[in-house]
Design a protein around this motif. Structure first.
Motif, PDB file in Angstrom:
ATOM      1  N   LYS A 134       0.857  -1.180   0.000  1.00  0.00           N
ATOM      2  CA  LYS A 134       0.000   0.000   0.000  1.00  0.00           C
ATOM      3  C   LYS A 134       0.892   1.229   0.000  1.00  0.00           C
ATOM      4  O   LYS A 134       1.962   1.219   0.609  1.00  0.00           O
ATOM      5  CB  LYS A 134      -0.901   0.014   1.244  1.00  0.00           C
ATOM      6  N   GLY A 135       0.452   2.268  -0.675  1.00  0.00           N
ATOM      7  CA  GLY A 135       1.293   3.466  -0.740  1.00  0.00           C
ATOM      8  C   GLY A 135       0.479   4.746  -0.743  1.00  0.00           C
ATOM      9  O   GLY A 135      -0.576   4.818  -1.383  1.00  0.00           O
ATOM     10  N   ARG A 136       0.955   5.725   0.014  1.00  0.00           N
ATOM     11  CA  ARG A 136       0.303   7.041   0.056  1.00  0.00           C
ATOM     12  C   ARG A 136       1.193   8.046  -0.664  1.00  0.00           C
ATOM     13  O   ARG A 136       2.414   8.012  -0.527  1.00  0.00           O
ATOM     14  CB  ARG A 136       0.118   7.464   1.515  1.00  0.00           C
ATOM     15  N   TRP A 137       0.583   8.926  -1.403  1.00  0.00           N
ATOM     16  CA  TRP A 137       1.309   9.941  -2.167  1.00  0.00           C
ATOM     17  C   TRP A 137       0.551  11.257  -2.109  1.00  0.00           C
ATOM     18  O   TRP A 137      -0.676  11.276  -2.018  1.00  0.00           O
ATOM     19  CB  TRP A 137       1.396   9.538  -3.658  1.00  0.00           C
ATOM     20  N   ASN A 138       1.283  12.354  -2.226  1.00  0.00           N
ATOM     21  CA  ASN A 138       0.683  13.649  -2.536  1.00  0.00           C
ATOM     22  C   ASN A 138       0.739  13.829  -4.039  1.00  0.00           C
ATOM     23  O   ASN A 138       1.601  13.245  -4.698  1.00  0.00           O
ATOM     24  CB  ASN A 138       1.513  14.782  -1.915  1.00  0.00           C
ATOM     25  N   GLY A 139      -0.118  14.671  -4.585  1.00  0.00           N
ATOM     26  CA  GLY A 139       0.009  14.879  -6.023  1.00  0.00           C
ATOM     27  C   GLY A 139      -0.651  16.141  -6.532  1.00  0.00           C
ATOM     28  O   GLY A 139      -1.512  16.746  -5.862  1.00  0.00           O
ATOM     29  N   TRP A 140      -0.200  16.504  -7.719  1.00  0.00           N
ATOM     30  CA  TRP A 140      -0.730  17.651  -8.458  1.00  0.00           C
ATOM     31  C   TRP A 140      -0.988  17.206  -9.881  1.00  0.00           C
ATOM     32  O   TRP A 140      -0.289  16.322 -10.407  1.00  0.00           O
ATOM     33  CB  TRP A 140       0.336  18.733  -8.579  1.00  0.00           C
ATOM     34  N   ARG A 141      -1.907  17.867 -10.523  1.00  0.00           N
ATOM     35  CA  ARG A 141      -2.046  17.703 -11.969  1.00  0.00           C
ATOM     36  C   ARG A 141      -2.357  19.063 -12.572  1.00  0.00           C
ATOM     37  O   ARG A 141      -3.337  19.701 -12.188  1.00  0.00           O
ATOM     38  CB  ARG A 141      -3.165  16.705 -12.275  1.00  0.00           C
ATOM     39  N   PHE A 142      -1.505  19.492 -13.477  1.00  0.00           N
ATOM     40  CA  PHE A 142      -1.672  20.769 -14.162  1.00  0.00           C
ATOM     41  C   PHE A 142      -1.964  20.468 -15.619  1.00  0.00           C
ATOM     42  O   PHE A 142      -1.169  19.832 -16.295  1.00  0.00           O
ATOM     43  CB  PHE A 142      -0.405  21.616 -14.044  1.00  0.00           C
ATOM     44  N   GLN A 143      -3.110  20.946 -16.096  1.00  0.00           N
ATOM     45  CA  GLN A 143      -3.519  20.617 -17.456  1.00  0.00           C
ATOM     46  C   GLN A 143      -3.951  21.851 -18.237  1.00  0.00           C
ATOM     47  O   GLN A 143      -4.379  22.848 -17.664  1.00  0.00           O
ATOM     48  CB  GLN A 143      -4.693  19.622 -17.420  1.00  0.00           C
ATOM     49  N   GLY A 144      -3.846  21.737 -19.544  1.00  0.00           N
ATOM     50  CA  GLY A 144      -4.332  22.793 -20.430  1.00  0.00           C
ATOM     51  C   GLY A 144      -4.483  22.209 -21.825  1.00  0.00           C
ATOM     52  O   GLY A 144      -3.799  21.239 -22.168  1.00  0.00           O
ATOM     53  N   ASP A 145      -5.395  22.773 -22.627  1.00  0.00           N
ATOM     54  CA  ASP A 145      -5.612  22.188 -23.958  1.00  0.00           C
ATOM     55  C   ASP A 145      -4.959  22.999 -25.076  1.00  0.00           C
ATOM     56  O   ASP A 145      -5.121  22.683 -26.257  1.00  0.00           O
ATOM     57  CB  ASP A 145      -7.112  21.991 -24.232  1.00  0.00           C
ATOM     58  N   GLY A 146      -4.243  24.078 -24.708  1.00  0.00           N
ATOM     59  CA  GLY A 146      -3.603  24.890 -25.741  1.00  0.00           C
ATOM     60  C   GLY A 146      -4.570  25.843 -26.416  1.00  0.00           C
ATOM     61  O   GLY A 146      -4.179  26.645 -27.259  1.00  0.00           O
ATOM     62  N   LYS A 147      -5.861  25.712 -26.056  1.00  0.00           N
ATOM     63  CA  LYS A 147      -6.875  26.566 -26.690  1.00  0.00           C
ATOM     64  C   LYS A 147      -7.584  27.423 -25.647  1.00  0.00           C
ATOM     65  O   LYS A 147      -8.645  27.978 -25.904  1.00  0.00           O
ATOM     66  CB  LYS A 147      -7.893  25.685 -27.433  1.00  0.00           C
ATOM     67  N   GLY A 148      -7.004  27.479 -24.470  1.00  0.00           N
ATOM     68  CA  GLY A 148      -7.552  28.365 -23.448  1.00  0.00           C
ATOM     69  C   GLY A 148      -8.075  27.662 -22.207  1.00  0.00           C
ATOM     70  O   GLY A 148      -8.199  28.258 -21.144  1.00  0.00           O
ATOM     71  N   LEU A 149      -8.390  26.365 -22.339  1.00  0.00           N
ATOM     72  CA  LEU A 149      -8.959  25.638 -21.207  1.00  0.00           C
ATOM     73  C   LEU A 149      -7.834  25.157 -20.272  1.00  0.00           C
ATOM     74  O   LEU A 149      -6.826  24.626 -20.746  1.00  0.00           O
ATOM     75  CB  LEU A 149      -9.715  24.425 -21.754  1.00  0.00           C
ATOM     76  N   THR A 150      -8.021  25.315 -18.981  1.00  0.00           N
ATOM     77  CA  THR A 150      -7.020  24.833 -18.013  1.00  0.00           C
ATOM     78  C   THR A 150      -7.709  24.134 -16.853  1.00  0.00           C
ATOM     79  O   THR A 150      -8.905  24.341 -16.595  1.00  0.00           O
ATOM     80  CB  THR A 150      -6.212  26.004 -17.406  1.00  0.00           C
ATOM     81  N   ARG A 151      -6.930  23.356 -16.126  1.00  0.00           N
ATOM     82  CA  ARG A 151      -7.452  22.665 -14.952  1.00  0.00           C
ATOM     83  C   ARG A 151      -6.275  22.363 -14.027  1.00  0.00           C
ATOM     84  O   ARG A 151      -5.213  21.952 -14.495  1.00  0.00           O
ATOM     85  CB  ARG A 151      -8.124  21.364 -15.398  1.00  0.00           C
ATOM     86  N   MET A 152      -6.478  22.589 -12.747  1.00  0.00           N
ATOM     87  CA  MET A 152      -5.463  22.225 -11.751  1.00  0.00           C
ATOM     88  C   MET A 152      -6.144  21.364 -10.696  1.00  0.00           C
ATOM     89  O   MET A 152      -7.267  21.652 -10.289  1.00  0.00           O
ATOM     90  CB  MET A 152      -4.905  23.478 -11.067  1.00  0.00           C
ATOM     91  N   ARG A 153      -5.430  20.323 -10.278  1.00  0.00           N
ATOM     92  CA  ARG A 153      -6.015  19.451  -9.268  1.00  0.00           C
ATOM     93  C   ARG A 153      -4.948  19.052  -8.263  1.00  0.00           C
ATOM     94  O   ARG A 153      -3.787  18.887  -8.634  1.00  0.00           O
ATOM     95  CB  ARG A 153      -6.599  18.201  -9.918  1.00  0.00           C
ATOM     96  N   GLY A 154      -5.358  18.866  -7.040  1.00  0.00           N
ATOM     97  CA  GLY A 154      -4.407  18.433  -6.022  1.00  0.00           C
ATOM     98  C   GLY A 154      -5.075  17.540  -5.011  1.00  0.00           C
ATOM     99  O   GLY A 154      -6.257  17.713  -4.711  1.00  0.00           O
ATOM    100  N   GLY A 155      -4.329  16.596  -4.488  1.00  0.00           N
ATOM    101  CA  GLY A 155      -4.919  15.700  -3.500  1.00  0.00           C
ATOM    102  C   GLY A 155      -3.952  14.652  -3.019  1.00  0.00           C
ATOM    103  O   GLY A 155      -2.739  14.789  -3.147  1.00  0.00           O
ATOM    104  N   VAL A 156      -4.541  13.598  -2.477  1.00  0.00           N
ATOM    105  CA  VAL A 156      -3.775  12.526  -1.847  1.00  0.00           C
ATOM    106  C   VAL A 156      -4.180  11.206  -2.486  1.00  0.00           C
ATOM    107  O   VAL A 156      -5.366  10.986  -2.741  1.00  0.00           O
ATOM    108  CB  VAL A 156      -4.058  12.490  -0.326  1.00  0.00           C
ATOM    109  N   TRP A 157      -3.199  10.344  -2.754  1.00  0.00           N
ATOM    110  CA  TRP A 157      -3.473   9.013  -3.254  1.00  0.00           C
ATOM    111  C   TRP A 157      -3.252   7.998  -2.141  1.00  0.00           C
ATOM    112  O   TRP A 157      -2.286   8.099  -1.388  1.00  0.00           O
ATOM    113  CB  TRP A 157      -2.514   8.649  -4.384  1.00  0.00           C
ATOM    114  N   GLU A 158      -4.136   7.033  -2.065  1.00  0.00           N
ATOM    115  CA  GLU A 158      -3.916   5.854  -1.217  1.00  0.00           C
ATOM    116  C   GLU A 158      -4.062   4.648  -2.148  1.00  0.00           C
ATOM    117  O   GLU A 158      -5.176   4.221  -2.454  1.00  0.00           O
ATOM    118  CB  GLU A 158      -4.927   5.795  -0.067  1.00  0.00           C
TER     119      GLU A 158
END
Ligand SMILES: *[C@@H]1O[C@H](CO)[C@@H](O)[C@H](O)[C@H]1NC(C)=O
Ligand SMILES: *[C@@H]1O[C@H](CO)[C@@H](O)[C@H](O)[C@H]1NC(C)=O
Ligand SMILES: *[C@@H]1O[C@H](CO)[C@@H](O)[C@H](O)[C@H]1NC(C)=O
Ligand SMILES: *[C@@H]1O[C@H](CO)[C@@H](O)[C@H](O)[C@H]1NC(C)=O
Ligand SMILES: *[C@@H]1O[C@H](CO)[C@@H](O)[C@H](O)[C@H]1NC(C)=O
Ligand SMILES: *[C@@H]1O[C@H](CO)[C@@H](O)[C@H](O)[C@H]1NC(C)=O
Length: 772
Positions: free
Chosen positions: A120-144
């Motif tokens: 079993k493993g716990r992690w912190n994480g981020w995800r930074f996304q964009g489509d190059g056409k103006g749309l963006t999304r940022m996410r953060g959380g914990v994985w178990e």
């Protein structure tokens, strides 16, 4: 092979480090450490693949019955997982022009099951996304996550990837708590405080299918090498952050063979070329006020090559490292601020027993102006570097079987150092995970991962000594009861560790970043950075515990998302040097106050001495280790090894006073030089080889030096009075001609081994040196 003996398996016993009693036991130990690494590598590779939208390969990291739980989504089976990943990303998949999908999984705390086949493993994480056409999304959380080794001898796969999404948002406006809600229950910890320090628990020898007995000596060596390469990669990052180009250059060794390739910028060779390339990409040596050059390194996978590349001079071994880099760049005075999302793939070479950087490739994928964000794809041309992913599963299946040359106890000792690397990383991340959700309950858990004789800094106040005092300081500040809800969280990620494990594998020194993403339900999130300097010990119950925790904060910060790190005002020159002391200092005085620590260590820190330094002013960066290649200390004297309060102020708190070895601070350099006679050029005075053994400042050289070669086998025991130097007289009847001699320092309880090779041609051709 499956063994069914019911021996209790563990790395440790009452007496200390586990010494395998048989080769089968050792093979089992080796497989388990390799398993732990493979699990981390697989997860890091999952993140690395996302940068290129390679969702089929990401899905292939799951077991056939694998489940992805992402927020309230549940998908089962690799094909369904691939489809979900693909659809969820849409055009924010890192594939189309200007598209970005940078995912990081950081700060692992992985526990192998006693069966050796699950984890079993716990992690912190981020995800930074964009489509190059103006749309963006940022996410953060914990994985178990849950992992399993499904088939006999097969690779590790993810059985459950469970993502707790805690904050999210578009680039514009920043991130906030998911749903704009208070946080309720803390994402469940898969481990107890005691288990946090036991990444590999007691198990049966041969439990599961982990016994793979072949080529143990080389596999242990590779694990040890992997630790050094990872340290080198991570240490590179801290020198880069400070633009210490002299230190960076030394990581390539003292020769002309290094290469740095910066995609779309150039290929730079040799010491001058490398400096030019780094300056062109990141600016001149050093940081001046307002300059931020943070290059956060995540998801580093290291692979030791089976063979060396024949074109590489003097290569004893080679390795590769690959990972994800997020750059937070800018010059506040010039009004510039940039994001840089890159990957790196670097090669390393071992010469004279010391790993050096062979070459570096930095490939920026998206570089974006902070005020504009990355939605429209940024300002950099499309990357031209073909990404190469490392086959981390090869560790366990290479090379024909060879009987070990070293004793079982020596091999166990070497393995325990790599296990120590894992233990130190686990307990470091356990600290961060508990502090994230700090309250009365978390205070108890946080204290419980300290050794009873530990010391820990409370920021802006001072150090508390003993676990009991650490607990009381915490409850003084946060109370004794659990909080049912919280409106915001400041996370305490500890990525990019540089870990030095003692020779006996029972203690370690660790430096890691403090990376602090913060989120709230009503206002946009921020990020700040600092630095941890810690020590850990293996306790009598076989659990890694914190021995010393120091927090240097902050190096840089943001007031709000909109203005970022470029929008922080310089502190008023007329403001008081220091704020009034924290309540904690008055209510529960520390055992060592920061502002009473004579000398330079706490100068410039809040709560410390003299005027505190606040971003965009540049905070001094301390190093607890020496340059991993040159062995040098930071040129500006910012060297402070070991337990921070112990070094000059509280020596009685040091681990060496309680039965642990002080971990090494870097390489032990060995230099052999030929001298005829005592410095005169006369031969008839004998032929001498002088060997210098150079450790860190204040470290004493004690131990055996050997000089070996054809017809030469000399040995000397260095003691303190020798000052690290010995002169060997070569045998007088040594034949003339070419000789290759190796000078080896075998190491000590404090110092790493080291060696040098010297060649010399003796006069007289075949026959005696004295010519008879
Ligand atoms: C799942 O989560 C999303 C986002 O938080 C929410 O909009 C949606 O209503 C949720 N769906 C279910 C079935 O709970
Ligand atoms: C780095 O070295 C490796 C091994 O010699 C080689 O395959 C690779 O092409 C090199 N990369 C660069 C950028 O020089
Ligand atoms: C970044 O954006 C700011 C504000 O829009 C602008 O003044 C600046 O010129 C931009 N910088 C670059 C490098 O495009
Ligand atoms: C080891 O375990 C015993 C029994 O649980 C406990 O009393 C002792 O305090 C532990 N040692 C340490 C260093 O925590
Ligand atoms: C060094 O060698 C020279 C020449 O052999 C000799 O005269 C001298 O005494 C030696 N000095 C020492 C300190 O051994
Ligand atoms: C040199 O002399 C030593 C001892 O006198 C002897 O053991 C050794 O074999 C000799 N070596 C050679 C190359 O003749």
């Amino acid at each position: 092979m499956r063994l069914s003996r019911l021996l209790l398996w563990t790395f440790v016993g009452g007496a200390g480090v586990h010494a395998a009693a048989t080769l089968d036991e050792l093979a089992d130990d080796v497989s388990r450490v390799e398993s732990l690494r493979e699990i981390k590598d697989a997860t890091a590779t999952f993140a690395q693949l996302a940068q290129f939208g390679r969702y089929a390969e990401m899905a292939d990291l799951f077991s056939p019955d694998g489940v992805l739980l992402w927020g309230n989504t549940s998908v089962q089976g690799p094909e369904a997982i691939r489809r979900w990943l693909e659809e969820d990303a849409g055009d924010m998949n890192g594939r189309g022009p200007g598209s970005l999908d940078t995912l990081v999984l950081a700060t692992p705390l992985v526990n192998l099951g006693a069966d050796g086949r699950t984890a079993k493993g716990r992690w912190n994480g981020w995800r930074f996304q964009g489509d190059g056409k103006g749309l963006t999304r940022m996410r953060g959380g914990v994985w178990e996550n849950e992992y399993a080794r499904v088939e006999e001898g097969g690779r590790w796969r993810m059985r459950v990837m469970r993502y707790y999404e805690l904050y999210e948002g578009a680039y514009e406006g920043g991130w906030r708590n998911v749903g704009g809600r208070d946080f309720g229950l803390v994402p469940e910890f898969h481990y107890t405080a005691e288990e946090a320090g036991v990444p590999i628990p007691k198990g049966e020898v041969g439990g599961g299918d982990v016994v793979e007995g072949s080529n143990l000596e080389r596999r242990i060596e590779d694990l040890n090498d992997e630790d050094e390469v990872r340290n080198l990669q991570h240490a590179w990052g801290y020198y880069v952050d400070r633009r210490l180009w002299g230190e960076v250059g030394e990581l390539f060794g003292s020769h002309d063979w290094g290469v740095v390739r910066i995609d779309n910028v150039g290929v730079f060779e040799g010491p001058n070329g490398i400096r030019e390339g780094l300056e062109r990409w990141m600016g001149p040596e050093g940081l001046k006020q307002g300059v931020l050059n943070e290059h956060l390194i995540f998801d580093t996978v290291v692979k030791i090559r089976d063979e060396v590349d024949p074109d590489v001079p003097n290569a004893e071994k080679m390795a590769d490292a690959r990972g994800v880099e997020i750059g937070l760049i800018g010059d506040q005075e010039k009004g510039t601020a940039l994001w840089r999302f890159s990957f790196f793939q670097n090669s390393f070479v071992k010469r004279n027993g010391i790993w050096q950087i062979h070459n570096v490739t930095i490939a920026p994928l998206v570089v974006a102006n902070y005020s504009d964000g990355w939605g429209y794809g940024g300002v950099m041309a499309k990357s031209t570097v073909e990404p190469v992913f490392l086959d981390y599963t090869a560790k366990r299946r290479k090379k024909p079987d060879t009987a070990p040359k070293e004793s079982l106890s020596e091999l166990s000792r070497r393995l325990s150092r790599s296990y120590g690397y894992e233990g130190a990383e686990s307990i470091s991340n356990a600290y961060g995970f508990y502090i994230d959700f700090i309250d009365g309950a978390a205070c108890s858990l946080m204290a419980a991962i300290h050794h009873p004789l530990a010391n820990k800094e409370s920021p802006f106040a001072g150090f508390y000594h003993t676990r009991q005092r650490v607990l009381e300081a915490c409850t003084q500040a946060y109370g004794t009861s659990a909080r049912l809800t919280r409106s915001g969280i400041s996370f305490h990620w500890r990525p990019q560790p540089v870990i030095h494990v003692s020779q006996d594998g029972r203690s370690a020194s660790l430096r890691a970043r403090l990376l602090q993403p913060a989120t709230d339900k009503t206002s946009s999130g921020t990020i700040r950075g600092g630095m941890y300097h810690d020590q850990m010990v293996l306790d009598e119950n076989g659990s890694w515990k914190l021995w010393s925790v120091t927090i240097d904060e902050f190096y840089w910060s943001m007031n709000n998302w909109k203005e970022g790190w470029g929008g922080v005002e310089v502190r008023d020159k007329n403001a008081p040097d220091q704020p009034p002391p924290r309540d904690l200092v008055r209510q529960f005085p520390p055992d060592l106050w920061l502002n009473e620590m004579e000398g330079e260590r706490e100068v410039g820190f809040m709560g410390g001495r003299e005027r505190y330094v606040s971003w965009p002013e540049i905070q001094r960066m301390w190093f607890g280790y020496r340059n991993p290649v040159s062995g040098g200390v930071p040129k500006d004297g910012s060297y402070w090894p070991g337990c921070v309060p112990c070094y000059q102020h509280k020596p009685e708190w040091a681990m060496t006073k309680h039965g642990w070895q002080e971990p090494p601070t870097g390489p032990t350099l060995v230099r052999a030089m030929f001298a005829a006679g005592n410095g005169s050029s006369e031969w008839d005075d004998g032929t001498f080889i002088t060997v210098w053994v150079t450790p860190g400042p204040g470290e004493v050289v004690e131990g055996v030096v050997k000089l070996t070669g054809r017809d030469v086998g000399l040995e000397y025991l260095l003691t303190e009075k020798d000052g690290g130097r010995v002169m060997f007289e070569l045998p007088r009847n040594l034949s003339g001609g070419f000789h290759l001699l190796e000078a080896t320092f075998l190491g000590s309880s404090r110092l790493n081994p080291g060696r040098d090779v010297i060649d010399l041609t003796l006069p007289g051709g075949p026959g005696s040196l004295l010519g008879n």
